[in-house]
Design a protein around this motif. Sequence first.
Motif, PDB file in Angstrom:
ATOM      1  N   SER A 244     -77.080  15.848  -3.442  1.00  0.00           N
ATOM      2  CA  SER A 244     -77.462  14.446  -3.639  1.00  0.00           C
ATOM      3  C   SER A 244     -76.901  13.616  -2.495  1.00  0.00           C
ATOM      4  CB  SER A 244     -76.905  13.923  -4.970  1.00  0.00           C
ATOM      5  OG  SER A 244     -75.494  13.785  -4.877  1.00  0.00           O
ATOM      6  N   LEU A 245     -77.267  12.337  -2.503  1.00  0.00           N
ATOM      7  CA  LEU A 245     -76.721  11.404  -1.514  1.00  0.00           C
ATOM      8  C   LEU A 245     -75.205  11.373  -1.592  1.00  0.00           C
ATOM      9  CD1 LEU A 245     -76.751   9.045   0.507  1.00  0.00           C
ATOM     10  CD2 LEU A 245     -77.236   7.518  -1.418  1.00  0.00           C
ATOM     11  N   LEU A 246     -74.663  11.326  -2.796  1.00  0.00           N
ATOM     12  CA  LEU A 246     -73.211  11.246  -2.948  1.00  0.00           C
ATOM     13  C   LEU A 246     -72.540  12.513  -2.442  1.00  0.00           C
ATOM     14  CD1 LEU A 246     -70.682   9.825  -3.906  1.00  0.00           C
ATOM     15  CD2 LEU A 246     -71.139  10.660  -6.227  1.00  0.00           C
ATOM     16  N   LEU A 247     -73.086  13.676  -2.786  1.00  0.00           N
ATOM     17  CA  LEU A 247     -72.470  14.914  -2.344  1.00  0.00           C
ATOM     18  C   LEU A 247     -72.537  15.052  -0.820  1.00  0.00           C
ATOM     19  CD1 LEU A 247     -72.361  18.323  -3.900  1.00  0.00           C
ATOM     20  CD2 LEU A 247     -73.410  18.218  -1.642  1.00  0.00           C
ATOM     21  N   LEU A 248     -73.686  14.721  -0.234  1.00  0.00           N
ATOM     22  CA  LEU A 248     -73.812  14.811   1.218  1.00  0.00           C
ATOM     23  C   LEU A 248     -72.872  13.839   1.916  1.00  0.00           C
ATOM     24  CD1 LEU A 248     -77.702  15.066   1.504  1.00  0.00           C
ATOM     25  CD2 LEU A 248     -76.048  16.918   1.715  1.00  0.00           C
ATOM     26  N   ALA A 249     -72.691  12.670   1.331  1.00  0.00           N
ATOM     27  CA  ALA A 249     -71.786  11.681   1.923  1.00  0.00           C
ATOM     28  C   ALA A 249     -70.346  12.167   1.880  1.00  0.00           C
ATOM     29  CB  ALA A 249     -71.925  10.352   1.193  1.00  0.00           C
ATOM     30  N   VAL A 250     -69.960  12.792   0.754  1.00  0.00           N
ATOM     31  CA  VAL A 250     -68.589  13.311   0.647  1.00  0.00           C
ATOM     32  C   VAL A 250     -68.392  14.476   1.601  1.00  0.00           C
ATOM     33  CG1 VAL A 250     -66.903  14.383  -0.891  1.00  0.00           C
ATOM     34  CG2 VAL A 250     -68.347  12.521  -1.734  1.00  0.00           C
TER      35      VAL A 250
ATOM     36  N   PHE B  52     -56.327  17.251  -0.500  1.00  0.00           N
ATOM     37  CA  PHE B  52     -55.235  18.195  -0.268  1.00  0.00           C
ATOM     38  C   PHE B  52     -55.517  19.139   0.894  1.00  0.00           C
ATOM     39  CE2 PHE B  52     -55.089  17.124  -4.841  1.00  0.00           C
ATOM     40  CZ  PHE B  52     -53.860  16.477  -4.837  1.00  0.00           C
ATOM     41  N   SER B  53     -56.466  18.766   1.738  1.00  0.00           N
ATOM     42  CA  SER B  53     -56.776  19.565   2.915  1.00  0.00           C
ATOM     43  C   SER B  53     -55.858  19.172   4.059  1.00  0.00           C
ATOM     44  CB  SER B  53     -58.238  19.353   3.317  1.00  0.00           C
ATOM     45  OG  SER B  53     -58.485  19.914   4.587  1.00  0.00           O
ATOM     46  N   SER B  54     -55.589  20.140   4.938  1.00  0.00           N
ATOM     47  CA  SER B  54     -54.765  19.855   6.106  1.00  0.00           C
ATOM     48  C   SER B  54     -55.488  18.932   7.088  1.00  0.00           C
ATOM     49  CB  SER B  54     -54.393  21.171   6.813  1.00  0.00           C
ATOM     50  OG  SER B  54     -55.563  21.907   7.152  1.00  0.00           O
ATOM     51  N   GLN B  55     -56.830  18.823   6.958  1.00  0.00           N
ATOM     52  CA  GLN B  55     -57.607  17.949   7.824  1.00  0.00           C
ATOM     53  C   GLN B  55     -57.890  16.589   7.183  1.00  0.00           C
ATOM     54  OE1 GLN B  55     -58.369  18.919  10.901  1.00  0.00           O
ATOM     55  NE2 GLN B  55     -57.386  20.894  10.526  1.00  0.00           N
ATOM     56  N   TYR B  56     -57.386  16.375   5.979  1.00  0.00           N
ATOM     57  CA  TYR B  56     -57.760  15.194   5.211  1.00  0.00           C
ATOM     58  C   TYR B  56     -57.365  13.897   5.898  1.00  0.00           C
ATOM     59  CZ  TYR B  56     -57.491  11.686   1.521  1.00  0.00           C
ATOM     60  OH  TYR B  56     -57.625  10.545   0.789  1.00  0.00           O
ATOM     61  N   GLY B  57     -56.161  13.865   6.483  1.00  0.00           N
ATOM     62  CA  GLY B  57     -55.663  12.623   7.058  1.00  0.00           C
ATOM     63  C   GLY B  57     -56.530  12.088   8.180  1.00  0.00           C
ATOM     64  N   ALA B  58     -57.243  13.002   8.893  1.00  0.00           N
ATOM     65  CA  ALA B  58     -58.062  12.558  10.023  1.00  0.00           C
ATOM     66  C   ALA B  58     -59.459  12.130   9.603  1.00  0.00           C
ATOM     67  CB  ALA B  58     -58.155  13.686  11.044  1.00  0.00           C
ATOM     68  N   SER B  59     -59.823  12.360   8.343  1.00  0.00           N
ATOM     69  CA  SER B  59     -61.191  12.087   7.901  1.00  0.00           C
ATOM     70  C   SER B  59     -61.395  10.644   7.465  1.00  0.00           C
ATOM     71  CB  SER B  59     -61.571  13.031   6.756  1.00  0.00           C
ATOM     72  OG  SER B  59     -61.475  14.372   7.163  1.00  0.00           O
ATOM     73  N   TYR B  60     -60.411  10.047   6.858  1.00  0.00           N
ATOM     74  CA  TYR B  60     -60.530   8.693   6.308  1.00  0.00           C
ATOM     75  C   TYR B  60     -59.319   7.863   6.732  1.00  0.00           C
ATOM     76  CZ  TYR B  60     -63.687  11.179   3.094  1.00  0.00           C
ATOM     77  OH  TYR B  60     -64.680  11.965   2.546  1.00  0.00           O
ATOM     78  N   SER B  61     -59.539   6.577   6.768  1.00  0.00           N
ATOM     79  CA  SER B  61     -58.406   5.683   6.952  1.00  0.00           C
ATOM     80  C   SER B  61     -57.651   5.567   5.627  1.00  0.00           C
ATOM     81  CB  SER B  61     -58.883   4.300   7.409  1.00  0.00           C
ATOM     82  OG  SER B  61     -59.613   3.660   6.361  1.00  0.00           O
ATOM     83  N   ILE B  62     -56.449   5.025   5.682  1.00  0.00           N
ATOM     84  CA  ILE B  62     -55.654   4.880   4.462  1.00  0.00           C
ATOM     85  C   ILE B  62     -56.362   3.966   3.474  1.00  0.00           C
ATOM     86  CG2 ILE B  62     -53.475   4.018   3.538  1.00  0.00           C
ATOM     87  CD1 ILE B  62     -52.124   4.872   6.108  1.00  0.00           C
ATOM     88  N   ALA B  63     -56.957   2.886   3.972  1.00  0.00           N
ATOM     89  CA  ALA B  63     -57.663   1.955   3.088  1.00  0.00           C
ATOM     90  C   ALA B  63     -58.870   2.633   2.439  1.00  0.00           C
ATOM     91  CB  ALA B  63     -58.108   0.722   3.873  1.00  0.00           C
ATOM     92  N   GLU B  64     -59.618   3.423   3.212  1.00  0.00           N
ATOM     93  CA  GLU B  64     -60.776   4.132   2.658  1.00  0.00           C
ATOM     94  C   GLU B  64     -60.326   5.146   1.613  1.00  0.00           C
ATOM     95  OE1 GLU B  64     -63.738   4.031   6.579  1.00  0.00           O
ATOM     96  OE2 GLU B  64     -62.402   5.750   6.205  1.00  0.00           O
ATOM     97  N   ARG B  65     -59.279   5.868   1.895  1.00  0.00           N
ATOM     98  CA  ARG B  65     -58.778   6.875   0.963  1.00  0.00           C
ATOM     99  C   ARG B  65     -58.346   6.239  -0.354  1.00  0.00           C
ATOM    100  NH1 ARG B  65     -55.508   9.151   4.221  1.00  0.00           N
ATOM    101  NH2 ARG B  65     -53.562   8.133   3.682  1.00  0.00           N
ATOM    102  N   ASN B  66     -57.617   5.158  -0.267  1.00  0.00           N
ATOM    103  CA  ASN B  66     -57.140   4.508  -1.492  1.00  0.00           C
ATOM    104  C   ASN B  66     -58.295   3.912  -2.292  1.00  0.00           C
ATOM    105  OD1 ASN B  66     -54.517   5.172  -0.781  1.00  0.00           O
ATOM    106  ND2 ASN B  66     -54.116   3.199   0.214  1.00  0.00           N
ATOM    107  N   SER B  67     -59.269   3.329  -1.588  1.00  0.00           N
ATOM    108  CA  SER B  67     -60.397   2.709  -2.279  1.00  0.00           C
ATOM    109  C   SER B  67     -61.237   3.741  -3.014  1.00  0.00           C
ATOM    110  CB  SER B  67     -61.259   1.942  -1.273  1.00  0.00           C
ATOM    111  OG  SER B  67     -62.416   1.413  -1.894  1.00  0.00           O
ATOM    112  N   ILE B  68     -61.558   4.855  -2.343  1.00  0.00           N
ATOM    113  CA  ILE B  68     -62.379   5.895  -2.980  1.00  0.00           C
ATOM    114  C   ILE B  68     -61.631   6.544  -4.132  1.00  0.00           C
ATOM    115  CG2 ILE B  68     -63.511   8.123  -2.591  1.00  0.00           C
ATOM    116  CD1 ILE B  68     -64.056   7.210   0.279  1.00  0.00           C
ATOM    117  N   GLN B  69     -60.338   6.826  -3.942  1.00  0.00           N
ATOM    118  CA  GLN B  69     -59.556   7.453  -5.013  1.00  0.00           C
ATOM    119  C   GLN B  69     -59.486   6.546  -6.234  1.00  0.00           C
ATOM    120  OE1 GLN B  69     -58.453  10.435  -5.511  1.00  0.00           O
ATOM    121  NE2 GLN B  69     -57.528   9.850  -7.471  1.00  0.00           N
TER     122      GLN B  69
END
Length: 470
Positions: free
Chosen positions: A284-290, A329-346
């Motif tokens: 779906s759109l959501l899955l592809l976006a994630v 919990f991925s080792s690459q997670y920090g480079a994928s999103y900004s802190i604000a984006e991560r907190n908002s989505i979570q």
Amino acid sequence: MRTSFQGGPAAAKPTARSVTTRLCLYLFRLPPTLFFATYSCQVLAATVNSNIEEMIWAIFGSALLSIITMVIVFIKVKRPIWQRALLALAMPLLVFPASVACSMLSSKAVSDIRQWQSQRENERIKAQNERDWLKNFLRNAACEGEHARFEKELASHRHEQISKQRTLEECIIPKASVADLRLLLADLQSNNQDEAAYCAYLNPVLISLDTSLMEVFVEQHLSLTCKSQAYPSEQFDYTAEHRPPSWWDVFARKPHPPAGRLLPALRYLQAHDVDLKRIVAGHSLLLLAVEDSNAAAIQFALDLGMNPNDPLYQWDTLSPAEIWVLQRFSSQYGASYSIAERNSIQARLGDMTPAQAEAMAGKLHKKVNLDMLANGGADLLAYLVNSGASIRKLNRGGSLIFGNTPMSPELLAVLNKLSDTQLAAFICPEVDEYERDYPLYANAISSANKPLIALLKKRKMPETCPAKEK
């Protein structure tokens, strides 16, 4: 006393030195003979495609050459007959392997030369075609923005469809030439009875995210949903009305488009009755976006009301919520999103329920290795345990940890924090859907996983498990 005939020299008996000289002369002349003889054998095998057949030809030619060499040596060498026989019999030891090797090397050389020539010819043809394309009148009219000349060239009917398609993608879309696209689309529809033919033009327009070009199709009352090219039909089991849409293809391109272009295009599609909430075969759109780590598209999909845990996310794929947890919990997670984006989505997705945690754990062994996660998967395991997942179901069928799983110090620490009851349930999980059980302690012993064995021995865990529940 032996005398010679009058007027002629005396017959000289061959010496050992003269015999050696003749033999060396014959051996010196042998390599060129071998080369040209085996090369001529290779001519016979010029049309042979199999290496085995080439080897057969080489063996046949080498055997024949060995026999000829034996006969020549036996006849030409002036030695006692038994010495000539031994020398002739010894010739194949030299001739046969040298001949086979020379034949196969010449075969490889011929093959390499032909491949090089073919590659050079293909490159020459490609370069010539590119030069011819740069001189194409239809392309030049579109790229130079000469609409009247473009219309005249299109009306001449001397340009193939492939040239029109390439003109669209290289000139009309980059220049956002609405007028040229209208002419191109009208030409296609007048020359093609297939109702879906316009999709060949729509797909690259959708990927471009140019809403002014999309408007050309809307003017003709054409659907903005065609068959996806990036998600082909053979990967999905769907009916005609439930197929991967072409606008998904924008997520298959890297890098992902900026929010400033993507979101207006999605809103335009939504305003023209495109079902953006469609779920097809767990996509779906959501899955592809994630999957694309596209924070703006994730927020947009959530604003549409898409459920990240929708039961339609099946086909053994991870749901958007499960992929998000892996990214956290991925080792690459920090480079994928900004802190604000991560907190908002979570904040919008929230934490998993026990049932969701168990469902995710059952898929992990097919989707991810723990070494892809931070701290060897320790943080993910702790999260799933704290989310309330049933311990016996958490490692069902060894879905999360096998006996041979590399154990980081952090992962061992998480296991050591489990109570005795929890740890015993974890190392003796439920059987999987194929009635297979994976007793963790026994598998650790068979795999010689010393760190895990030491932990379980320290915690005095039983090496064998009781009968498994089904």
